[in-house]
Design a protein around this motif. Structure first.
Motif, PDB file in Angstrom:
ATOM      1  N   GLU A 149       1.072  -1.076   0.006  1.00  0.00           N
ATOM      2  CA  GLU A 149       0.180   0.063  -0.072  1.00  0.00           C
ATOM      3  C   GLU A 149       0.969   1.513   0.080  1.00  0.00           C
ATOM      4  O   GLU A 149       0.784   2.108  -0.788  1.00  0.00           O
ATOM      5  CB  GLU A 149      -0.868  -0.009   1.258  1.00  0.00           C
ATOM      6  N   GLU A 150       1.915   1.344   0.879  1.00  0.00           N
ATOM      7  CA  GLU A 150       2.564   2.496   1.145  1.00  0.00           C
ATOM      8  C   GLU A 150       3.729   2.767   0.161  1.00  0.00           C
ATOM      9  O   GLU A 150       3.878   4.021  -0.210  1.00  0.00           O
ATOM     10  CB  GLU A 150       3.126   2.528   2.581  1.00  0.00           C
ATOM     11  N   LEU A 151       4.053   1.782  -0.553  1.00  0.00           N
ATOM     12  CA  LEU A 151       4.944   1.860  -1.588  1.00  0.00           C
ATOM     13  C   LEU A 151       4.327   2.110  -2.948  1.00  0.00           C
ATOM     14  O   LEU A 151       5.027   3.260  -3.748  1.00  0.00           O
ATOM     15  CB  LEU A 151       5.916   0.592  -1.753  1.00  0.00           C
ATOM     16  N   ALA A 152       3.140   1.593  -2.949  1.00  0.00           N
ATOM     17  CA  ALA A 152       2.296   1.843  -4.384  1.00  0.00           C
ATOM     18  C   ALA A 152       2.110   3.546  -4.187  1.00  0.00           C
ATOM     19  O   ALA A 152       1.918   4.176  -5.158  1.00  0.00           O
ATOM     20  CB  ALA A 152       1.157   1.061  -4.357  1.00  0.00           C
ATOM     21  N   MET A 153       1.630   4.120  -2.924  1.00  0.00           N
ATOM     22  CA  MET A 153       1.271   5.463  -2.760  1.00  0.00           C
ATOM     23  C   MET A 153       2.714   6.536  -3.216  1.00  0.00           C
ATOM     24  O   MET A 153       2.439   7.476  -3.564  1.00  0.00           O
ATOM     25  CB  MET A 153       0.747   5.709  -1.539  1.00  0.00           C
ATOM     26  N   LEU A 154       3.720   5.787  -2.875  1.00  0.00           N
ATOM     27  CA  LEU A 154       4.963   6.565  -3.295  1.00  0.00           C
ATOM     28  C   LEU A 154       5.401   6.456  -4.947  1.00  0.00           C
ATOM     29  O   LEU A 154       6.289   6.812  -5.309  1.00  0.00           O
ATOM     30  CB  LEU A 154       6.083   5.890  -2.714  1.00  0.00           C
ATOM     31  N   GLY A 155       4.625   5.471  -5.561  1.00  0.00           N
ATOM     32  CA  GLY A 155       4.726   5.393  -7.162  1.00  0.00           C
ATOM     33  C   GLY A 155       5.359   4.202  -7.531  1.00  0.00           C
ATOM     34  O   GLY A 155       5.814   4.039  -8.569  1.00  0.00           O
ATOM     35  N   VAL A 156       5.713   3.212  -6.592  1.00  0.00           N
ATOM     36  CA  VAL A 156       6.091   1.923  -7.028  1.00  0.00           C
ATOM     37  C   VAL A 156       5.184   1.215  -8.018  1.00  0.00           C
ATOM     38  O   VAL A 156       4.088   0.996  -7.389  1.00  0.00           O
ATOM     39  CB  VAL A 156       6.959   1.128  -5.724  1.00  0.00           C
ATOM     40  N   LYS A 157       5.438   0.648  -8.916  1.00  0.00           N
ATOM     41  CA  LYS A 157       4.715   0.110 -10.023  1.00  0.00           C
ATOM     42  C   LYS A 157       5.105  -1.559  -9.930  1.00  0.00           C
ATOM     43  O   LYS A 157       4.204  -2.277 -10.441  1.00  0.00           O
ATOM     44  CB  LYS A 157       4.999   0.320 -11.117  1.00  0.00           C
ATOM     45  N   THR A 158       6.044  -1.952  -9.563  1.00  0.00           N
ATOM     46  CA  THR A 158       6.791  -3.449 -10.059  1.00  0.00           C
ATOM     47  C   THR A 158       7.130  -4.105  -8.667  1.00  0.00           C
ATOM     48  O   THR A 158       8.048  -3.210  -7.892  1.00  0.00           O
ATOM     49  CB  THR A 158       7.786  -3.389 -10.881  1.00  0.00           C
ATOM     50  N   PHE A 159       6.826  -5.060  -8.124  1.00  0.00           N
ATOM     51  CA  PHE A 159       7.311  -5.805  -6.974  1.00  0.00           C
ATOM     52  C   PHE A 159       7.661  -7.234  -7.283  1.00  0.00           C
ATOM     53  O   PHE A 159       6.793  -7.772  -7.799  1.00  0.00           O
ATOM     54  CB  PHE A 159       6.042  -5.734  -6.030  1.00  0.00           C
ATOM     55  N   LEU A 160       8.907  -7.578  -6.852  1.00  0.00           N
ATOM     56  CA  LEU A 160       9.061  -8.721  -7.150  1.00  0.00           C
ATOM     57  C   LEU A 160       9.498  -9.538  -5.838  1.00  0.00           C
ATOM     58  O   LEU A 160      10.652  -8.810  -5.121  1.00  0.00           O
ATOM     59  CB  LEU A 160      10.578  -8.619  -7.894  1.00  0.00           C
ATOM     60  N   ARG A 161       8.872 -10.348  -5.486  1.00  0.00           N
ATOM     61  CA  ARG A 161       9.336 -11.057  -3.838  1.00  0.00           C
ATOM     62  C   ARG A 161      10.276 -12.147  -4.205  1.00  0.00           C
ATOM     63  O   ARG A 161      10.202 -12.917  -5.082  1.00  0.00           O
ATOM     64  CB  ARG A 161       7.744 -11.677  -3.433  1.00  0.00           C
ATOM     65  N   VAL A 162      11.388 -12.111  -3.172  1.00  0.00           N
ATOM     66  CA  VAL A 162      12.330 -12.952  -3.011  1.00  0.00           C
ATOM     67  C   VAL A 162      12.180 -13.430  -1.727  1.00  0.00           C
ATOM     68  O   VAL A 162      12.406 -13.027  -0.736  1.00  0.00           O
ATOM     69  CB  VAL A 162      13.764 -12.444  -2.922  1.00  0.00           C
ATOM     70  N   GLY A 163      11.992 -14.978  -1.898  1.00  0.00           N
ATOM     71  CA  GLY A 163      11.678 -15.514  -0.510  1.00  0.00           C
ATOM     72  C   GLY A 163      12.321 -16.966  -0.287  1.00  0.00           C
ATOM     73  O   GLY A 163      13.192 -17.575  -0.901  1.00  0.00           O
ATOM     74  N   THR A 164      11.961 -17.700   0.778  1.00  0.00           N
ATOM     75  CA  THR A 164      12.064 -19.059   0.756  1.00  0.00           C
ATOM     76  C   THR A 164      10.948 -19.999   0.938  1.00  0.00           C
ATOM     77  O   THR A 164       9.756 -19.304   1.034  1.00  0.00           O
ATOM     78  CB  THR A 164      13.244 -19.645   2.114  1.00  0.00           C
TER      79      THR A 164
END
Ligand code: URA
Length: 253
Positions: free
Chosen positions: A73-88
């Motif tokens: 939510e908060e990153l999208a409001m700052l203008g982030v459009k692409t989210f790539l998750r790295v996990g285990t």
């Protein structure tokens, strides 16, 4: 998360990962230059780095859907459009070995957070370009990878049908669930992908997920801590390479 527009320097891409302790390792990966720490608040630790001349955020989301949704939510409001998750993750198919990668095409929404954003009939699917970039990067880097459906559970123990617990009891709802997911060709368990992919689709943003396998549940319940770092390293290499290629070839905003 305590991040400002000025701090993120116009970044429109973000690598998200559960563990705050993994953020610096990602920011300092070979695919990125000029990594620097931004801010840490609760489970949210953020660094900024550059790929192909473009700013890229690296942020931890903590464990599970609720805190991940705050970050998105908060990153999208700052203008982030692409989210790539790295996990285990824990693999549930016998052919997936520890340190192999799982690239998620879609998520089983065995969690509550995404239902606050869209009804359960709504699919949790990866964005096609992010998915393609992850697969292409895994091939280019010669990393063993499996592509398919991930089950995202709100709990590490009962929802992933673990019996090595305090009570040793798994509620009836989950008894036999791992075998059923296996029969349905679900590849792995983790805890955040379906929330991320649902939110990204709902918001018209791009989401993707790659996880390193730290245990194969068809063989063992023991997570070998020495191999966790190898699994994480493989996932980080592929995710950062994929994000750099997205910056370069797709001219992502
Ligand atoms: N993360 C999970 O959620 N499950 C596992 O088995 C391993 C990592």
């Amino acid at each position: 998360m305590n991040l400002t527009n000025a701090e993120i320097a116009g970044a429109t891409s973000c690598i998200v990962t559960g563990d705050p302790g993994r953020v610096e390792r990602i920011a300092r990966s070979e695919a990125f230059v000029n990594p620097h720490f931004l801010v840490e608040s609760r489970e949210f630790c953020s660094w900024l780095a550059y790929a192909e001349g473009k700013p890229v955020l690296i942020t931890s989301t903590g464990i599970g859907g609720p805190s991940l949704a705050i970050a998105v939510e908060e990153l999208a409001m700052l203008g982030v459009k692409t989210f790539l998750r790295v996990g285990t993750c824990g693999a549930i198919q016998p052919n997936i070995h520890v340190s192999d990668l799982v690239i998620t095409t879609g998520g089983v929404r065995l969690e509550g957070t995404s239902s606050h954003y869209a009804p359960l009939e709504y699919p949790a699917v990866a964005h096609h370009e992010v998915l393609l970039a992850l697969i292409t990067s895994a091939k280019a880097l010669n990393k063993v990878h499996h592509v398919g459906v991930t089950c995202s559970s709100d709990t590490f123990y009962p929802g992933q049908e673990r019996y090595d617990t305090y009570s040793k009891y798994v509620p009836r709802r989950f008894q036999g669930s791992t075998e059923e997911w296996r029969q349905l060709h679900v590849l792995n368990y983790e805890m955040e992908a379906s929330t991320l992919l649902t939110l990204c689709s709902v918001f018209g943003l791009r989401g993707g997920c790659v996880c390193g396998t730290v245990v194969n549940r068809t063989r063992s319940e023991q997570i070998n801590t020495e191999l966790v770092s190898t699994a994480e390293g493989n996932a980080i290499q592929v995710a950062t390479h994929a994000l750099a290629s997205l910056c370069l070839y797709f001219s992502f905003r």
